[in-house]
Design an enzyme around this catalytic site. Structure first.
Site, PDB file in Angstrom:
ATOM      1  N   ASP A 140      73.156  65.130  46.854  1.00 46.51           N
ATOM      2  CA  ASP A 140      72.864  67.058  47.135  1.00 46.51           C
ATOM      3  C   ASP A 140      73.463  66.905  46.514  1.00 46.51           C
ATOM      4  O   ASP A 140      73.931  67.531  45.639  1.00 46.51           O
ATOM      5  CB  ASP A 140      73.472  66.906  48.690  1.00 46.51           C
ATOM      6  CG  ASP A 140      73.224  68.033  49.438  1.00 46.51           C
ATOM      7  OD1 ASP A 140      73.913  68.583  49.525  1.00 46.51           O
ATOM      8  OD2 ASP A 140      72.187  68.120  49.004  1.00 46.51           O
ATOM      9  N   HIS A 143      68.031  73.855  53.304  1.00 44.73           N
ATOM     10  CA  HIS A 143      69.423  73.827  52.362  1.00 44.73           C
ATOM     11  C   HIS A 143      70.284  74.347  53.927  1.00 44.73           C
ATOM     12  O   HIS A 143      69.088  75.199  54.966  1.00 44.73           O
ATOM     13  CB  HIS A 143      69.763  74.332  51.434  1.00 44.73           C
ATOM     14  CG  HIS A 143      69.646  72.583  50.753  1.00 44.73           C
ATOM     15  ND1 HIS A 143      70.513  72.104  49.921  1.00 44.73           N
ATOM     16  CD2 HIS A 143      68.486  72.160  50.759  1.00 44.73           C
ATOM     17  CE1 HIS A 143      70.240  71.527  49.748  1.00 44.73           C
ATOM     18  NE2 HIS A 143      69.167  71.768  48.950  1.00 44.73           N
ATOM     19  N   GLY A 144      71.701  74.413  54.094  1.00 40.41           N
ATOM     20  CA  GLY A 144      72.722  75.122  55.174  1.00 40.41           C
ATOM     21  C   GLY A 144      71.643  75.114  56.764  1.00 40.41           C
ATOM     22  O   GLY A 144      71.231  76.190  57.798  1.00 40.41           O
ATOM     23  N   ASN A 173      68.991  69.264  55.588  1.00 40.91           N
ATOM     24  CA  ASN A 173      70.107  69.374  55.150  1.00 40.91           C
ATOM     25  C   ASN A 173      71.457  69.640  56.332  1.00 40.91           C
ATOM     26  O   ASN A 173      71.236  70.558  56.593  1.00 40.91           O
ATOM     27  CB  ASN A 173      70.319  69.789  53.809  1.00 40.91           C
ATOM     28  CG  ASN A 173      69.923  69.207  52.804  1.00 40.91           C
ATOM     29  OD1 ASN A 173      68.776  68.263  52.832  1.00 40.91           O
ATOM     30  ND2 ASN A 173      70.318  69.648  51.667  1.00 40.91           N
TER      31      ASN A 173
HETATM   32  O1  LIG Z   1      72.723  71.946  53.121  1.00 41.15           O
HETATM   33  C1  LIG Z   1      73.992  71.284  52.606  1.00 41.15           C
HETATM   34  C2  LIG Z   1      73.992  71.298  54.731  1.00 41.15           C
HETATM   35  O2  LIG Z   1      74.245  72.686  55.036  1.00 41.15           O
HETATM   36  P1  LIG Z   1      75.253  73.048  56.956  1.00 41.15           P
HETATM   37  O3  LIG Z   1      76.559  73.558  55.957  1.00 41.15           O
HETATM   38  O4  LIG Z   1      74.597  73.993  58.021  1.00 41.15           O
HETATM   39  O5  LIG Z   1      75.327  71.231  57.372  1.00 41.15           O
HETATM   40  N1  LIG Z   1      74.419  70.595  52.207  1.00 41.15           N
HETATM   41  O6  LIG Z   1      73.486  70.605  51.003  1.00 41.15           O
HETATM   42  C3  LIG Z   1      75.598  69.966  51.733  1.00 41.15           C
HETATM   43  C4  LIG Z   1      76.013  70.577  51.608  1.00 41.15           C
HETATM   44  C5  LIG Z   1      77.979  70.299  51.175  1.00 41.15           C
HETATM   45  O7  LIG Z   1      78.204  70.389  49.699  1.00 41.15           O
HETATM   46  P2  LIG Z   1      79.922  70.384  49.602  1.00 41.15           P
HETATM   47  O8  LIG Z   1      80.123  68.119  50.045  1.00 41.15           O
HETATM   48  O9  LIG Z   1      80.298  70.437  47.934  1.00 41.15           O
HETATM   49  O10 LIG Z   1      80.846  70.807  50.571  1.00 41.15           O
HETATM   50 ZN   LIG Z   2      72.500  72.532  50.576  1.00 42.32          ZN
END
Ligand SMILES: O=C(COP(=O)(O)O)N(O)CCCOP(=O)(O)O
Ligand SMILES: [Zn+2]
Length: 311
Positions: free
Chosen positions: A88, A214-215, A257
């Site tokens: 990711d 994402h997010g 994600n």
């Molecule tokens: O899109 C998402 C997750 O989205 P969310 O926060 O809404 O679950 N991701 O790609 C997860 C990103 C995680 O990165 P890190 O390990 O550096 O903190």
């Molecule tokens: Zn992401």
């Protein structure tokens, strides 16, 4: 079985459902996610960020990548549900190559903070190497707001659908993450939750390929309440409401994600257990509730996205 992410997403694309991509940093989250996948008879995409590779590898990303491949393959090879492992937000060439070398199913090259032509060039380089190794590739167009580990981008830049068509033709990526208004973490919206469905619809029409959101965490109220009951402070947290998430799947999102929802569920369970069992110090006991809550959130999400019984 251990499969290629592209195979999971091509099927989802054809049948208009979505598969969750759950982030892990350790064994316990992987166990809980796999239990949810077994219960729901659902394909699973396990994903690790570069931060996760560093964390698991104690600073050595190749060791981290290799550890995750071995852990995930151990489960995947012994189960009937298809499981893929994805890098990711690959930003660092060394980390991306380490993931390919270790045996990841797919990698994301995230050059979304670069101007379009540079994003295309960088993405093409990675696609050439990854495809030669039988690894599929995700890229991102537009920028998420919120804090990503190493890119604190304050405002989101929404995807330009015409650019998306040009981008996928030039780069031959296997799946694309169009920014449509989400952001990472638990504080996604100041006011009402809103995503740009119109742009999403256009990107799907123009590219016809598997798309990634994402997010996409919802910030599950039940878990927020439990965690806050036992000392957490998640004031102001707001995620993507379930009905909005379902609409993105209807419009062509196929990989969703999800990291924050699992993190909040785990810490809610941990806080609750530790508060109620002051004498306990066996990790197999105090991780139990935490894992159970993660499994619950995983199972509900697989149901919501329509991947249940699609294994
Ligand atoms: O899109 C998402 C997750 O989205 P969310 O926060 O809404 O679950 N991701 O790609 C997860 C990103 C995680 O990165 P890190 O390990 O550096 O903190
Ligand atoms: Zn992401």
């Amino acid at each position: 079985p251990y499969v290629n992410t592209k195979d999971i997403l091509e099927k989802a694309n054809k049948e208009y459902y979505a598969v969750a991509a759950f982030n892990i940093n350790n064994l316990e989250f992987l166990q809980a996610i796999v239990e949810g996948g077994i219960e729901k008879k659902s394909p699973l995409i396990i994903e690790t960020s570069e931060g996760a590779m560093k964390y698991a590898g104690m600073g050595d990303p190749l060791r981290g990548a290799s550890l995750f491949v071995k852990m995930v393959r151990e489960f995947a090879d012994s189960l009937d549900i298809p499981i893929a492992l994805h890098l990711d937000h690959g930003k660092n060439f060394k980390y991306i190559i380490s993931a390919i070398k270790a045996g990841y199913s797919s990698v994301m090259i995230d050059a979304s903070d670069k101007p379009l032509e540079e994003n295309i060039k960088t993405t093409k380089d990675i696609v050439r190497i990854a495809h030669a190794a039988g690894v599929s590739v995700e890229a991102e167009l537009g920028k998420l707001a919120g804090i990503e580990d190493n890119v604190a981008s304050s405002e989101s830049v929404l995807v330009n659908p015409d650019e998306a068509k040009y981008f996928v033709e030039e780069t031959q990526v296997d799946f694309l993450a169009p920014a449509i208004g989400t952001s990472h973490g638990a504080f996604k919206f100041k006011g009402e939750a809103k995503l740009d469905f119109d742009r999403l619809k256009k990107v799907k029409e123009l590219t016809k390929m598997p798309l990634v959101l994402h997010g996409a965490s919802s910030v599950v109220q039940e878990m927020v309440e439990i965690a806050e009951n036992y000392g957490a402070d998640f004031g102001g947290s707001k995620g993507v409401p379930s009905d909005i998430l379902k609409e993105t799947v209807r419009l062509g999102i196929n990989k969703v994600n999800t990291d924050t929802d699992l993190r909040m569920a785990f810490v809610a369970g941990l806080r609750e257990f530790l508060h109620n069992n002051p004498k306990e110090f066996d990790p197999r006991k105090y991780m139990d509730t935490a894992k159970a809550y993660v499994k619950k959130v995983v199972s509900d999400r697989l149901e919501l996205l329509g991947s249940a019984n699609k294994a």
